[in-house]
Structure formats: structure tokens, C-alpha cells
Design an enzyme around this catalytic site. Sequence first.
Site, PDB file in Angstrom:
ATOM      1  CB  SER A  15       5.744  10.256  19.477  1.00  0.00           C
ATOM      2  OG  SER A  15       6.723   9.197  20.373  1.00  0.00           O
ATOM      3  CB  SER A  16       9.111  12.291  23.637  1.00  0.00           C
ATOM      4  OG  SER A  16       9.401  10.195  23.262  1.00  0.00           O
ATOM      5  CB  ILE A  18      16.474  12.532  19.764  1.00  0.00           C
ATOM      6  CG1 ILE A  18      17.466  13.440  19.726  1.00  0.00           C
ATOM      7  CG2 ILE A  18      17.105  12.896  17.612  1.00  0.00           C
ATOM      8  CD1 ILE A  18      18.705  12.320  20.552  1.00  0.00           C
ATOM      9  CB  SER A  38       5.050   1.901  21.307  1.00  0.00           C
ATOM     10  OG  SER A  38       5.918   2.718  22.062  1.00  0.00           O
ATOM     11  CG  ASP A  65       4.922  -2.703  20.931  1.00  0.00           C
ATOM     12  OD1 ASP A  65       6.408  -2.489  20.804  1.00  0.00           O
ATOM     13  OD2 ASP A  65       4.954  -3.248  22.055  1.00  0.00           O
ATOM     14  CE  LYS A 129      13.674 -10.150   5.107  1.00  0.00           C
ATOM     15  NZ  LYS A 129      13.609 -11.108   6.189  1.00  0.00           N
ATOM     16  CB  SER A 147      24.747   5.230  16.753  1.00  0.00           C
ATOM     17  OG  SER A 147      25.702   4.625  17.731  1.00  0.00           O
TER      18      SER A 147
END
Length: 253
Positions: A15-16, A18, A38, A65, A129, A147
Site C-alpha cells: 500500500s506504500s 517500495i 494492515s 495484520d 510455509k 532484506s
Amino acid sequence: MPTIRGQSILIIGGSSGIGAAVAKYACGDGVKVSVASSNKGRVEKALKKIQALVPASEILGFTVDLSQYDLESRLEKLFKEVVDATGGPLDHVVMTAGTGNMVSLSEYTAKAFQESAPLHFIAPLMVGKVAPRFMNRHWKSSITFTSGAFGKKPAKGYCVIASAVGALDAATRALALELAPIRVNAVSPGPTVTEMFGPPSEALDKAVAAMGAQSLLGKLGRPEDVAEAYIYLMRDANTTGTIVDSNGGAFLQ
């Protein structure tokens, strides 16, 4: 050049910053994009902005979230909602979610670890997973984490965040083995001017210019610069277990 047109991607944290830049570029390449964050308001705002910039975009918004310890069930719910809404399995998952507000070593406590662990330590493994069950299991598919340069070149005062991104780098390589043929990589940005720097102001502009002047390129990175690395990793079907640096040559200084 390999194409990702017509493929489906979920960007967690899109939503913002990168993540939003990756979403915009992916929409421009004809990818079906799902953005999760979130904050519902930020998601809706990001979708409107991208749709205005790329009128033909196929983009949907979701909320999740990942700061709580039940994040596995939250991820399962998110992935199910996305594949149900888009009508099929995902080809790519990108995770750019993060807070960027880890404390210094002198302020670090077990409680601070407990508060940051779900998003910064557990979430990448849980994505590894859960995600494959909702993806095309093919070497064309990929998971890309975010990263940071401190993982390779720590700086005094950033011990905690260096430890977090170092763990993520190791997890990226291990997941590439575990999840093959799905490719798993990470992008490692250097200082990048995003909303985390604070609201626009003259003081911020001066600070960014001063920081940029010390870099090899004479500037700091922008989300649109770094987003190119994520698009590349989706396209390059021969790359896995790799950390791609986009830091303006920070390791050379």
C-alpha cells in the site's frame, strides 16, 4: 525478454513505498495484482492512485495484520481470499511489509523482540510455509522478500535490524531449497526515500539531499528504482536463492 503479462501476484505490504511501486509497475506489465496491508484506508488510497496512473490495471485490495502471533492463520485466510477473488493460483508473492522502527541495542529487551518477531522473523517463514499451497508450483513462480543492506554491511547503532535482515537472507536461501521449483529470492535496498522518512517538508528535502550527497551516485534511492529489482526477479526464471542489492553502491564505500 520473458513476460509476466497475465500472471497473478500478491504484494504483502503493497500500500506504500517500495511495495506500491512494485504494484504500479506490475500493473503496467499486465499482471493481475493483489495488494495487502494492515491498514484498509491505505490500501484503498493506493489502489485509487495506481488505477489513475494505469487505467487498465487489474488490481484488488486486501487487509492483513502480521504483527500478531496467530499470523499463520491470518496468512491462510489472506491467500484463500486472494485466490478466490482472482479465480486461480498465484504466480508470484512479494513481501515488503515492515515497520523500520527497531530499537537500538542499548534499548533492546526480550519484550522488544517479542513485539517485532511476528513481522520480522516469523512472517517470512510462514509465507514460505503457507504460500506454496496457493501458488503454481513451477519454476516460473517466485516468492520475493525484502532484506536490507545492513545484513551484509552493518553500521554502528543498527545491530538489531542487521540481525533481522541477516536472518531473512539465510531464510531466503534455505527456502529456495525447501520450496523448489518455486523460486525464492530477496531484494536488499539501501537507503530509500519512502513514507518511513516522514511527511514531506523542506527539512526532509534538505536531509535527503545531504544523505544523497554522501552516496556514490549523489542521491538516495526511490521506491521506483528499487521496484525494478522485484520485477526482474519475477521475470528471471533462472534465479533462486539470491539476494539482489539495490543500494547505490553502498558496499563500495
